[in-house]
Write a protein that holds these residues in place. Structure first.
Motif, PDB file in Angstrom:
ATOM      1  N   PHE A  55       0.848  -1.281  -0.236  1.00 15.47           N
ATOM      2  CA  PHE A  55       0.045  -0.119   0.002  1.00 15.47           C
ATOM      3  C   PHE A  55       0.902   1.131  -0.045  1.00 15.47           C
ATOM      4  N   GLU A  56       1.992   1.206  -0.380  1.00  8.86           N
ATOM      5  CA  GLU A  56       3.195   2.381  -0.352  1.00  8.86           C
ATOM      6  C   GLU A  56       3.000   2.690  -1.716  1.00  8.86           C
ATOM      7  N   ARG A  57       1.799   3.340  -1.887  1.00  8.89           N
ATOM      8  CA  ARG A  57       1.536   3.630  -3.329  1.00  8.89           C
ATOM      9  C   ARG A  57       1.404   5.490  -3.192  1.00  8.89           C
ATOM     10  N   PRO A  58       1.624   6.131  -4.151  1.00  7.10           N
ATOM     11  CA  PRO A  58       1.508   7.700  -4.019  1.00  7.10           C
ATOM     12  C   PRO A  58      -0.058   8.002  -3.739  1.00  7.10           C
ATOM     13  N   ALA A  59      -0.920   7.333  -4.668  1.00 11.24           N
ATOM     14  CA  ALA A  59      -2.273   7.981  -4.638  1.00 11.24           C
ATOM     15  C   ALA A  59      -3.010   7.318  -3.513  1.00 11.24           C
ATOM     16  N   PHE A  60      -2.812   6.060  -3.237  1.00 15.57           N
ATOM     17  CA  PHE A  60      -3.447   5.605  -1.997  1.00 15.57           C
ATOM     18  C   PHE A  60      -3.216   6.350  -0.554  1.00 15.57           C
ATOM     19  N   ARG A  61      -1.709   6.677  -0.436  1.00  9.78           N
ATOM     20  CA  ARG A  61      -1.215   7.471   0.598  1.00  9.78           C
ATOM     21  C   ARG A  61      -2.053   8.780   0.957  1.00  9.78           C
ATOM     22  N   LYS A  62      -2.231   9.470  -0.444  1.00  7.87           N
ATOM     23  CA  LYS A  62      -3.077  10.706  -0.394  1.00  7.87           C
ATOM     24  C   LYS A  62      -4.563  10.170   0.106  1.00  7.87           C
ATOM     25  N   LEU A  63      -5.070   9.282  -0.503  1.00  6.77           N
ATOM     26  CA  LEU A  63      -6.438   8.804  -0.290  1.00  6.77           C
ATOM     27  C   LEU A  63      -6.748   8.576   1.179  1.00  6.77           C
ATOM     28  N   LEU A  64      -5.611   7.868   2.198  1.00  6.92           N
ATOM     29  CA  LEU A  64      -5.475   7.636   3.478  1.00  6.92           C
ATOM     30  C   LEU A  64      -5.622   9.100   4.107  1.00  6.92           C
ATOM     31  N   GLU A  65      -4.683   9.940   3.696  1.00  6.61           N
ATOM     32  CA  GLU A  65      -4.526  11.294   4.181  1.00  6.61           C
ATOM     33  C   GLU A  65      -6.041  12.151   4.152  1.00  6.61           C
ATOM     34  N   PHE A  66      -6.787  11.725   2.878  1.00  7.52           N
ATOM     35  CA  PHE A  66      -8.057  12.525   2.890  1.00  7.52           C
ATOM     36  C   PHE A  66      -8.980  12.012   3.837  1.00  7.52           C
ATOM     37  N   ILE A  67      -8.889  10.774   4.101  1.00  9.41           N
ATOM     38  CA  ILE A  67      -9.918  10.287   5.125  1.00  9.41           C
ATOM     39  C   ILE A  67      -9.559  10.613   6.493  1.00  9.41           C
ATOM     40  N   LYS A  68      -8.348  10.570   6.770  1.00 13.26           N
ATOM     41  CA  LYS A  68      -7.962  11.276   8.099  1.00 13.26           C
ATOM     42  C   LYS A  68      -8.468  12.697   8.299  1.00 13.26           C
ATOM     43  N   LYS A  69      -8.238  13.505   7.466  1.00 13.29           N
ATOM     44  CA  LYS A  69      -8.516  14.838   7.485  1.00 13.29           C
ATOM     45  C   LYS A  69     -10.120  15.235   7.249  1.00 13.29           C
ATOM     46  N   ASN A  70     -10.887  14.325   6.678  1.00 16.02           N
ATOM     47  CA  ASN A  70     -12.174  14.670   6.239  1.00 16.02           C
ATOM     48  C   ASN A  70     -13.107  13.675   6.905  1.00 16.02           C
ATOM     49  N   ARG A  71     -12.961  13.336   8.117  1.00 19.95           N
ATOM     50  CA  ARG A  71     -13.834  12.536   8.904  1.00 19.95           C
ATOM     51  C   ARG A  71     -15.297  12.607   8.666  1.00 19.95           C
ATOM     52  N   ASN A  72     -15.950  11.159   8.368  1.00 20.70           N
ATOM     53  CA  ASN A  72     -17.378  11.251   7.907  1.00 20.70           C
ATOM     54  C   ASN A  72     -17.617  11.823   6.730  1.00 20.70           C
ATOM     55  N   ALA A  73     -16.468  12.091   5.869  1.00 16.59           N
ATOM     56  CA  ALA A  73     -16.914  12.522   4.617  1.00 16.59           C
ATOM     57  C   ALA A  73     -17.339  11.396   3.549  1.00 16.59           C
ATOM     58  N   ALA A  74     -17.166  10.136   3.927  1.00 15.58           N
ATOM     59  CA  ALA A  74     -17.352   9.172   3.163  1.00 15.58           C
ATOM     60  C   ALA A  74     -17.598   7.948   3.837  1.00 15.58           C
ATOM     61  N   ASP A  75     -18.512   7.104   3.589  1.00 18.85           N
ATOM     62  CA  ASP A  75     -18.449   5.619   4.193  1.00 18.85           C
ATOM     63  C   ASP A  75     -18.244   4.520   3.333  1.00 18.85           C
ATOM     64  N   LEU A  76     -17.843   4.739   2.139  1.00 15.80           N
ATOM     65  CA  LEU A  76     -17.542   3.769   1.250  1.00 15.80           C
ATOM     66  C   LEU A  76     -15.998   4.251   0.423  1.00 15.80           C
ATOM     67  N   LEU A  77     -15.594   3.158   0.201  1.00 15.27           N
ATOM     68  CA  LEU A  77     -14.208   3.193  -0.701  1.00 15.27           C
ATOM     69  C   LEU A  77     -14.595   2.008  -1.697  1.00 15.27           C
ATOM     70  N   LEU A  78     -15.020   2.558  -3.241  1.00 12.78           N
ATOM     71  CA  LEU A  78     -15.412   1.749  -4.290  1.00 12.78           C
ATOM     72  C   LEU A  78     -14.201   1.699  -5.087  1.00 12.78           C
ATOM     73  N   PHE A  79     -13.870   0.425  -5.599  1.00 14.10           N
ATOM     74  CA  PHE A  79     -13.150   0.026  -6.628  1.00 14.10           C
ATOM     75  C   PHE A  79     -13.627  -1.093  -7.594  1.00 14.10           C
ATOM     76  N   LEU A  80     -12.923  -1.246  -8.542  1.00 14.32           N
ATOM     77  CA  LEU A  80     -13.795  -2.345  -9.701  1.00 14.32           C
ATOM     78  C   LEU A  80     -13.796  -3.788  -9.106  1.00 14.32           C
ATOM     79  N   LYS A  81     -12.467  -4.262  -8.762  1.00 17.00           N
ATOM     80  CA  LYS A  81     -12.234  -5.754  -8.254  1.00 17.00           C
ATOM     81  C   LYS A  81     -11.111  -5.774  -7.053  1.00 17.00           C
ATOM     82  N   TRP A  82     -11.361  -6.646  -6.425  1.00 19.85           N
ATOM     83  CA  TRP A  82     -10.469  -6.702  -5.117  1.00 19.85           C
ATOM     84  C   TRP A  82      -9.045  -6.708  -5.709  1.00 19.85           C
ATOM     85  N   ASP A  83      -8.397  -7.042  -6.640  1.00 18.41           N
ATOM     86  CA  ASP A  83      -7.218  -7.154  -6.992  1.00 18.41           C
ATOM     87  C   ASP A  83      -6.766  -5.802  -7.333  1.00 18.41           C
TER      88      ASP A  83
END
Length: 539
Positions: A55-83
């Motif tokens: 999970f040391e990916r640039p965009a995913f690290r930004k995604l985690l930062e967004f979730i931590k800074k914006n609590r309750n902003a979203a309740d779902l993380l959607l992607f196409l498949k589990w891979d």
């Protein structure tokens, strides 16, 4: 009904785009269609071209930062498949728990799972494990392919400095020398001399145009690829080994091993820059008559210029003028009388012997080479027996280790056989001419050659006292070449040995043997023998 909010995550890697047709646009369209249909509000979108092994990916690290800074902003993380989410089952479970702690539920729209139902966790394990298994299988296939190519002698990675990546007539990746190859060869030649350290050579090479970093420099001079060898690292039951390469070598195998000897300290380094003085050719060849330590030399300023002296560095009062000692040494060289007839006979015999040696060398090379091939066949046969189940893996390893050591010893012997110089006769003939005109050669030689001549004739150093030289032992080869034959008309100057008899094997009047008491004293403080000279060592 409360409207749900989602963060969209899109991920793709270059090979997946080529092999499976994934694309960021396709994922974006599918996720947006799903949100429209399910009446889900999109609050953020993150996309990247990166591997999902961690999970040391640039965009995913930004995604985690967004979730931590914006609590309750979203309740779902959607992607196409589990891979798209992860290809590492252990890290995937840890990340799911982390997201849940922040009130975000990860979900794959094409592989939906209600994780509140315990049985669905079995399907989650399958969805997460499948891409990891796929990754592991792809990795194994890649490693197997690379090792197969390396065993065939092909370099499969990025070309090292001095080479460039090209393709052969079968469209297979290979390497060939680039425009930097001459500079790389120069680096190896300079390191082999042992005069300058690697960092000094690196700086000079950069000035000459070789664009290489410090760490790359150390890797380069240790890399056998430059002498036409491929290093295959150890893997599972296979040990690390070197195999002949198909690409053109930049340096010889002998030069490569010479460099390794210098780097490991097995080869004595030559004199450093600016430490030798033309006015002090005997420095390092003289010992103090009082304490037996090596004499050094230095200059003193006086009326009209600088004057050089040999002196003891251990506090003795031993000190004498360098030019006087140098002139007396040359005059004593003139008194050494070599038997010209003996030298002629020696050269004629050498011609006959070299013809025999060339034949013996070819025979020895063939014998050793055959033995190496025989041992390699034994290892291959043992491997086949192991694969057929007729030999235990441990027994195979024992067989392989035993014959690998024998092969290593034989390959070393083969290198030693090849190192025998085919031009030995020309070298000895030059040396014979040097003997006939020793004072003339010595006077015109450079400082290094002068010291080699002195060290060759007098391996036990010299003592200078009362304008005369003494030595503990002369080189036996020189003494024999001074010995007159039965028909020789050469007049040989004799000295009186310890037993009172007349010696017919002498180096000349000016160099007397040390007194018996000095022999005993100096034996205890004997200095290392000087480097083998270019004259005597060849004979």
């Amino acid at each position: 009904m409360i409207k749900r909010k989602a963060i969209l995550y899109l991920r793709v890697s270059t090979d997946e785009q080529a092999e499976k047709g994934y694309s960021l646009k396709h994922q974006d369209d599918r996720l947006r269609q799903y949100c429209d249909f399910q009446n889900i509000e999109i609050v953020a979108l993150f996309k990247e071209d990166y591997s999902a092994k961690t999970f040391e990916r640039p965009a995913f690290r930004k995604l985690l930062e967004f979730i931590k800074k914006n609590r309750n902003a979203a309740d779902l993380l959607l992607f196409l498949k589990w891979d798209r989410f992860s290809r590492n089952i252990a890290e995937a479970y840890a990340m799911i728990n982390q997201l849940n702690r922040h009130g975000v539920e990860p979900q794959a729209i094409e592989q939906p799972l209600d994780l509140n139902v315990p049985e669905n966790k079995i399907m989650l394990a399958f969805y997460l494990a499948a891409p990891e298994v796929e990754n592991d299988r792809r990795s194994l296939n890649t490693i197997a392919g690379m090792r197969r190519a390396m065993k065939e002698g092909r370099h499969v990675n990025m070309a090292p400095k001095g080479y460039k990546n090209v393709r052969d007539e079968f469209d297979k990746p290979v390497i060939e020398p680039s425009k930097d190859a001459p500079l790389v060869k120069w680096v190896f030649e300079e390191v082999a001399k042992g005069v300058n350290n690697v960092m000094e050579i690196w700086r000079t090479a950069k000035d000459k145009g070789l664009n290489i970093g410090k760490s790359q420099m150390w890797t380069m001079v240790r890399n056998p690829i430059y002498c036409g060898k491929i290093y295959i690292p150890a893997y599972k039951d296979e040990e690390a080994k070197l195999t002949p390469a198909t690409h053109q070598p930049i340096i010889s195998e002998d030069l490569f091993y010479e460099v390794q000897a210098v780097l490991s300290g097995r080869k004595r380094k030559g004199p450093q820059k600016n430490t030798m003085k033309e006015e002090l050719p005997l420095r390092g060849q003289l010992i103090c008559r009082k304490c037996g330590n090596k004499l050094t030399g230095s200059a003193s300023k006086g009326n009209g210029g600088r004057y050089f002296y040999y002196h003891c560095s251990k506090g003795c009062n031993e000190r004498f003028k360098a030019d006087e000692a140098n002139n007396i040494f040359i005059k004593n060289l003139e008194k050494i009388s070599f038997n010209h007839e003996s030298i002629g006979v020696f050269l004629n015999n050498l011609k006959v012997r070299l013809k025999v040696d060339d034949s013996a060398k070819a025979k020895s090379t063939m014998t050793v080479g055959t033995e190496i091939l025989r041992h390699k066949e034994r290892i291959d046969n043992a491997q086949q027996l192991m694969l057929d189940g007729q030999l235990e893996p441990q027994d195979y390893r024992d067989v392989k280790n035993r014959y690998a050591k024998l092969i290593e010893g034989l390959e070393k012997k083969l290198r030693e056989i090849k190192e025998v110089d085919a031009n030995l006769y020309d070298m000895v003939e030059f040396s014979a001419d040097l003997f006939r005109n020793l004072p003339k050669f010595f006077t015109k030689a450079d400082l290094k050659a002068k010291q080699q001549i002195i060290g060759s004739i007098f391996p036990e150093r010299l003592i200078f006292e009362e304008k005369r030289y003494r030595t503990i032992r002369e080189n036996e080869v020189v003494k024999l070449m001074c010995k007159p034959g039965k028909s020789s008309g050469t007049k040989v100057i004799k000295i009186t040995p310890k037993n009172g008899g007349n010696s017919s094997v002498v180096p000349g009047t000016g160099f007397e043997p040390a007194h018996p008491c000095e022999r005993c004293h100096l034996k205890a403080v004997r200095l290392p023998i000087s480097p083998p000279g270019l004259i005597i060592a060849m004979i």
